[in-house]
Design an enzyme around this catalytic site. Structure first.
Site, PDB file in Angstrom:
ATOM      1  N   LYS A 116      12.632  10.367  -3.495  1.00 41.82           N
ATOM      2  CA  LYS A 116      13.071  10.486  -4.888  1.00 41.82           C
ATOM      3  C   LYS A 116      12.384   9.400  -5.691  1.00 41.82           C
ATOM      4  O   LYS A 116      12.022   8.339  -5.143  1.00 41.82           O
ATOM      5  CB  LYS A 116      14.592  10.307  -4.982  1.00 41.82           C
ATOM      6  CG  LYS A 116      15.200  10.976  -6.188  1.00 41.82           C
ATOM      7  CD  LYS A 116      15.442  12.459  -5.940  1.00 41.82           C
ATOM      8  CE  LYS A 116      15.979  13.179  -7.141  1.00 41.82           C
ATOM      9  NZ  LYS A 116      16.347  14.564  -6.836  1.00 41.82           N
ATOM     10  N   LYS A 129      19.551  17.301   2.903  1.00 37.01           N
ATOM     11  CA  LYS A 129      19.566  18.657   2.338  1.00 37.01           C
ATOM     12  C   LYS A 129      18.491  19.550   2.976  1.00 37.01           C
ATOM     13  O   LYS A 129      18.770  20.682   3.374  1.00 37.01           O
ATOM     14  CB  LYS A 129      19.315  18.536   0.827  1.00 37.01           C
ATOM     15  CG  LYS A 129      19.460  19.811   0.051  1.00 37.01           C
ATOM     16  CD  LYS A 129      19.111  19.599  -1.415  1.00 37.01           C
ATOM     17  CE  LYS A 129      19.944  18.495  -2.060  1.00 37.01           C
ATOM     18  NZ  LYS A 129      19.679  18.349  -3.501  1.00 37.01           N
ATOM     19  N   ASN A 165      20.361  23.470 -17.173  1.00 37.89           N
ATOM     20  CA  ASN A 165      19.527  24.405 -16.400  1.00 37.89           C
ATOM     21  C   ASN A 165      20.328  25.084 -15.297  1.00 37.89           C
ATOM     22  O   ASN A 165      20.462  26.305 -15.274  1.00 37.89           O
ATOM     23  CB  ASN A 165      18.351  23.653 -15.743  1.00 37.89           C
ATOM     24  CG  ASN A 165      17.315  23.260 -16.761  1.00 37.89           C
ATOM     25  OD1 ASN A 165      17.108  23.965 -17.744  1.00 37.89           O
ATOM     26  ND2 ASN A 165      16.681  22.119 -16.564  1.00 37.89           N
ATOM     27  N   THR A 222      18.036  27.123  -7.889  1.00 38.90           N
ATOM     28  CA  THR A 222      19.174  26.255  -7.543  1.00 38.90           C
ATOM     29  C   THR A 222      20.479  27.030  -7.715  1.00 38.90           C
ATOM     30  O   THR A 222      21.328  27.067  -6.810  1.00 38.90           O
ATOM     31  CB  THR A 222      19.162  24.999  -8.434  1.00 38.90           C
ATOM     32  OG1 THR A 222      17.917  24.340  -8.235  1.00 38.90           O
ATOM     33  CG2 THR A 222      20.298  24.063  -8.099  1.00 38.90           C
ATOM     34  N   LYS A 263       9.984  14.687   0.103  1.00 43.85           N
ATOM     35  CA  LYS A 263      10.108  15.653  -0.994  1.00 43.85           C
ATOM     36  C   LYS A 263      11.283  15.254  -1.866  1.00 43.85           C
ATOM     37  O   LYS A 263      12.365  14.986  -1.362  1.00 43.85           O
ATOM     38  CB  LYS A 263      10.368  17.054  -0.400  1.00 43.85           C
ATOM     39  CG  LYS A 263      10.441  18.148  -1.434  1.00 43.85           C
ATOM     40  CD  LYS A 263       9.073  18.690  -1.763  1.00 43.85           C
ATOM     41  CE  LYS A 263       9.064  19.566  -2.984  1.00 43.85           C
ATOM     42  NZ  LYS A 263       8.926  18.853  -4.266  1.00 43.85           N
ATOM     43  N   SER A 282      10.914  25.186  -4.039  1.00 44.42           N
ATOM     44  CA  SER A 282       9.831  24.201  -4.208  1.00 44.42           C
ATOM     45  C   SER A 282       8.920  24.211  -2.974  1.00 44.42           C
ATOM     46  O   SER A 282       7.701  24.068  -3.076  1.00 44.42           O
ATOM     47  CB  SER A 282      10.400  22.791  -4.383  1.00 44.42           C
ATOM     48  OG  SER A 282      11.027  22.693  -5.623  1.00 44.42           O
TER      49      SER A 282
HETATM   50  P1  NAD Z   1      20.229  19.513 -17.207  1.00 44.35           P
HETATM   51  O1  NAD Z   1      19.920  18.214 -17.882  1.00 44.35           O
HETATM   52  O2  NAD Z   1      19.506  20.740 -17.608  1.00 44.35           O
HETATM   53  O3  NAD Z   1      21.798  19.851 -17.364  1.00 44.35           O
HETATM   54  C1  NAD Z   1      22.810  18.913 -17.238  1.00 44.35           C
HETATM   55  C2  NAD Z   1      23.896  19.290 -18.222  1.00 44.35           C
HETATM   56  O4  NAD Z   1      25.022  18.448 -17.998  1.00 44.35           O
HETATM   57  C3  NAD Z   1      23.489  19.086 -19.686  1.00 44.35           C
HETATM   58  O5  NAD Z   1      23.902  20.214 -20.426  1.00 44.35           O
HETATM   59  C4  NAD Z   1      24.304  17.855 -20.115  1.00 44.35           C
HETATM   60  O6  NAD Z   1      24.622  17.858 -21.498  1.00 44.35           O
HETATM   61  C5  NAD Z   1      25.536  18.030 -19.260  1.00 44.35           C
HETATM   62  N1  NAD Z   1      26.348  16.834 -19.089  1.00 44.35           N
HETATM   63  C6  NAD Z   1      25.963  15.534 -19.008  1.00 44.35           C
HETATM   64  N2  NAD Z   1      27.047  14.746 -18.875  1.00 44.35           N
HETATM   65  C7  NAD Z   1      28.128  15.552 -18.871  1.00 44.35           C
HETATM   66  C8  NAD Z   1      29.533  15.334 -18.756  1.00 44.35           C
HETATM   67  N3  NAD Z   1      30.031  14.117 -18.614  1.00 44.35           N
HETATM   68  N4  NAD Z   1      30.350  16.405 -18.787  1.00 44.35           N
HETATM   69  C9  NAD Z   1      29.856  17.641 -18.930  1.00 44.35           C
HETATM   70  N5  NAD Z   1      28.546  17.922 -19.024  1.00 44.35           N
HETATM   71  C10 NAD Z   1      27.704  16.880 -19.007  1.00 44.35           C
HETATM   72  O7  NAD Z   1      20.072  19.211 -15.654  1.00 44.35           O
HETATM   73  P2  NAD Z   1      20.004  20.251 -14.445  1.00 44.35           P
HETATM   74  O8  NAD Z   1      18.593  20.427 -14.037  1.00 44.35           O
HETATM   75  O9  NAD Z   1      20.832  21.448 -14.729  1.00 44.35           O
HETATM   76  O10 NAD Z   1      20.685  19.382 -13.300  1.00 44.35           O
HETATM   77  C11 NAD Z   1      22.079  19.171 -13.275  1.00 44.35           C
HETATM   78  C12 NAD Z   1      22.464  18.546 -11.944  1.00 44.35           C
HETATM   79  O11 NAD Z   1      22.035  19.398 -10.895  1.00 44.35           O
HETATM   80  C13 NAD Z   1      21.807  17.171 -11.664  1.00 44.35           C
HETATM   81  O12 NAD Z   1      22.718  16.420 -10.879  1.00 44.35           O
HETATM   82  C14 NAD Z   1      20.606  17.525 -10.814  1.00 44.35           C
HETATM   83  O13 NAD Z   1      20.186  16.453  -9.991  1.00 44.35           O
HETATM   84  C15 NAD Z   1      21.217  18.664  -9.995  1.00 44.35           C
HETATM   85  N6  NAD Z   1      20.203  19.538  -9.412  1.00 44.35           N
HETATM   86  C16 NAD Z   1      19.435  20.315 -10.239  1.00 44.35           C
HETATM   87  C17 NAD Z   1      18.468  21.123  -9.675  1.00 44.35           C
HETATM   88  C18 NAD Z   1      17.641  22.024 -10.534  1.00 44.35           C
HETATM   89  O14 NAD Z   1      16.837  22.782  -9.985  1.00 44.35           O
HETATM   90  N7  NAD Z   1      17.775  21.998 -11.853  1.00 44.35           N
HETATM   91  C19 NAD Z   1      18.285  21.138  -8.276  1.00 44.35           C
HETATM   92  C20 NAD Z   1      19.100  20.363  -7.463  1.00 44.35           C
HETATM   93  C21 NAD Z   1      20.067  19.562  -8.064  1.00 44.35           C
END
Ligand code: NAD
Length: 414
Positions: A102, A90, A217, A186, A66, A348
């Site tokens: 992944k 995890k 997000n 999340t 997954k 999920s």
């Molecule tokens: P996203 O793309 O919606 O948000 C990421 C944000 O980080 C964006 O606003 C981007 O502009 C910002 N960003 C990028 N570089 C940056 C920096 N140097 N400094 C500050 N901000 C910066 O992505 P997301 O879905 O929110 O995921 C974010 C992280 O969380 C990722 O590492 C992802 O793998 C992890 N994650 C997300 C989920 C989920 O359900 N969305 C689940 C598990 C893990």
């Protein structure tokens, strides 16, 4: 150091503390299968481009592989291997019956038209079809992949196998079998853990200042949830930079402004925020720093400047192993990614169950079902943190590896 080397170091540290069977450790250090594909895509101008894609299946000792699919120009095999291994760890921390995988495609999706993006996604599905399936390997969204992309994915796979097989992927739109609550799961999972910490430490949200790196997000939703609980959200950033607000801000308003002006930085005059660089944001004096952007954000050069008392890792791998040591010496509590952001994969899993059953939860039911899973995981990690006098990250790895060790041995794999 590649991201996968960070993962190996984390496994090594935990294995040493808990005295993990070396054979189990060897299994966890090597992904079971690595698939590399080349995906031909007909572009809108009639030319053909070939994109490189990966799917790493790290382990299926606990259940089907997954993990998400990332579309990014800098995706590389080391990163995908690390992310796949973290998924195995995890899922086991929260005790759900899934393994780790992944995927990724080396592409800047912003340069593609909608039609090109759809053809790329369908091509990727055809290329990896032999190794995926609802009981085999179930991808999901990750950086730059959306519910729409997941709908195309499920449709292409269903056509290939000749029947409805939407359970091959999660994170779909609600209309096509997605789970209610997935978009906030999340952040909600991280907040459930913070609630436990708040109870134990007795802190009052109204006097607790929170800074969020990565107002996307996960980061945007966590700001909304914490603000509703009365926390003061005093800083937020995205890839263009950050803003700080001494007296706090309303996340709903900042999200609306960001949607209109594309970055939080352009919203400074709207609410009286002060612009800071991404580096400066991490150094703001606050109680809780939420890392919700990318990998390797806190490293050996800036860890010493972090002033927060608690760091909540919603992003995967935002702190390097060297930085971890520095934060630990400063007695900063780090709530590790493999626990803090596990709410996403847990809901999920609910989506997989709902697709198999054709019976759907309300948002409230999904989030209520998530609560005891997160609380139990937090408690199990704490028991190990006390037992081994180690950090929460080490304790989370130990909790996960203990469970995987039992599964591996009972299956007779060794
Ligand atoms: P996203 O793309 O919606 O948000 C990421 C944000 O980080 C964006 O606003 C981007 O502009 C910002 N960003 C990028 N570089 C940056 C920096 N140097 N400094 C500050 N901000 C910066 O992505 P997301 O879905 O929110 O995921 C974010 C992280 O969380 C990722 O590492 C992802 O793998 C992890 N994650 C997300 C989920 C989920 O359900 N969305 C689940 C598990 C893990």
């Amino acid at each position: 150091m590649s991201l996968f080397e960070n993962t190996l170091k984390q496994i090594e540290q935990a294995a040493k503390i808990m005295n993990l069977d070396p054979n189990v450790k060897a299994l966890m250090e090597h992904p079971q299968r690595i698939v590399e594909v080349n995906i031909p895509v007909k572009m809108d101008d009639g030319s053909l481009k070939v994109y490189q894609g990966f799917r790493v299946q790290h382990s299926n000792y606990a259940g089907p592989y997954k993990g998400g699919i990332r579309y990014h120009q800098q995706v590389d095999m080391g990163e995908v291997q690390a992310l796949a291994a973290w998924m195995s760890i995890k899922c086991s921390v929260v005790g759900i019956p899934l393994g780790g995988g992944k995927g990724g495609i080396v592409v800047n999706p912003k340069e593609l038209s909608v039609g090109e993006l759809e053809r790329l996604t369908r091509g990727y599905v055809r290329a990896i079809e032999p190794v995926i399936g609802p009981d085999k390997d179930v991808p999901a969204p990750d950086v730059n992949t959306t519910a729409q992309i997941m709908d195309w994915f499920a449709d292409e796979y269903s056509k290939l196998v000749g029947h409805d097989a939407k359970g091959v992927v999660t994170g779909k739109t609600l209309e096509n079998g997605g789970s209610k609550g997935r978009n906030i799961a999340t952040a909600q999972g991280g907040v459930y853990v913070l609630d436990e910490i708040a109870k134990e430490q007795g802190f009052d949200p109204a006097n607790t200042r929170v800074v969020i790196q990565g107002f996307g997000n996960a980061g945007g939703v966590v700001a909304q949830l914490l603000s509703k609980k009365g926390y003061q959200i005093v800083g937020a950033s995205d890839s263009q930079g950050g803003l700080i607000f001494d007296k706090g801000f309303d996340p709903d308003k900042l999200l609306a402004c960001k949607a209109e002006k594309s970055t939080v930085v352009n919203c400074d005059t709207d609410f009286g925020g002060k612009r800071v660089t991404n580096e400066e944001l991490l150094e703001v004096d606050c109680d809780i720093l939420v890392l919700a952007a990318l990998e390797n954000q806190v490293h050996a050069e800036n860890a010493d400047k972090v002033k927060a008392k608690i760091v909540l890792e919603l992003a995967n791998g935002p702190i390097t192993p060297e930085a971890d040591e520095i934060l630990s010496k400063k007695e900063i509590m780090v709530v590790p990614d493999i626990l803090a952001n596990a709410g996403g994969v847990t809901v999920s899993w609910f989506e997989m169950l709902q697709n198999a059953d054709n019976n759907y939860l309300t948002e409230e039911e999904a989030l209520q079902k998530l609560l005891p899973i997160m609380v139990d995981a937090w408690k199990a990690v704490n028991v190990n943190a006390d037992k081994y006098s180690c950090t929460l990250r080490e304790a989370a790895y130990i909790t996960s590896l203990e469970r995987l060790e039992v599964k591996i041995k009972e299956k007779g794999i060794l």
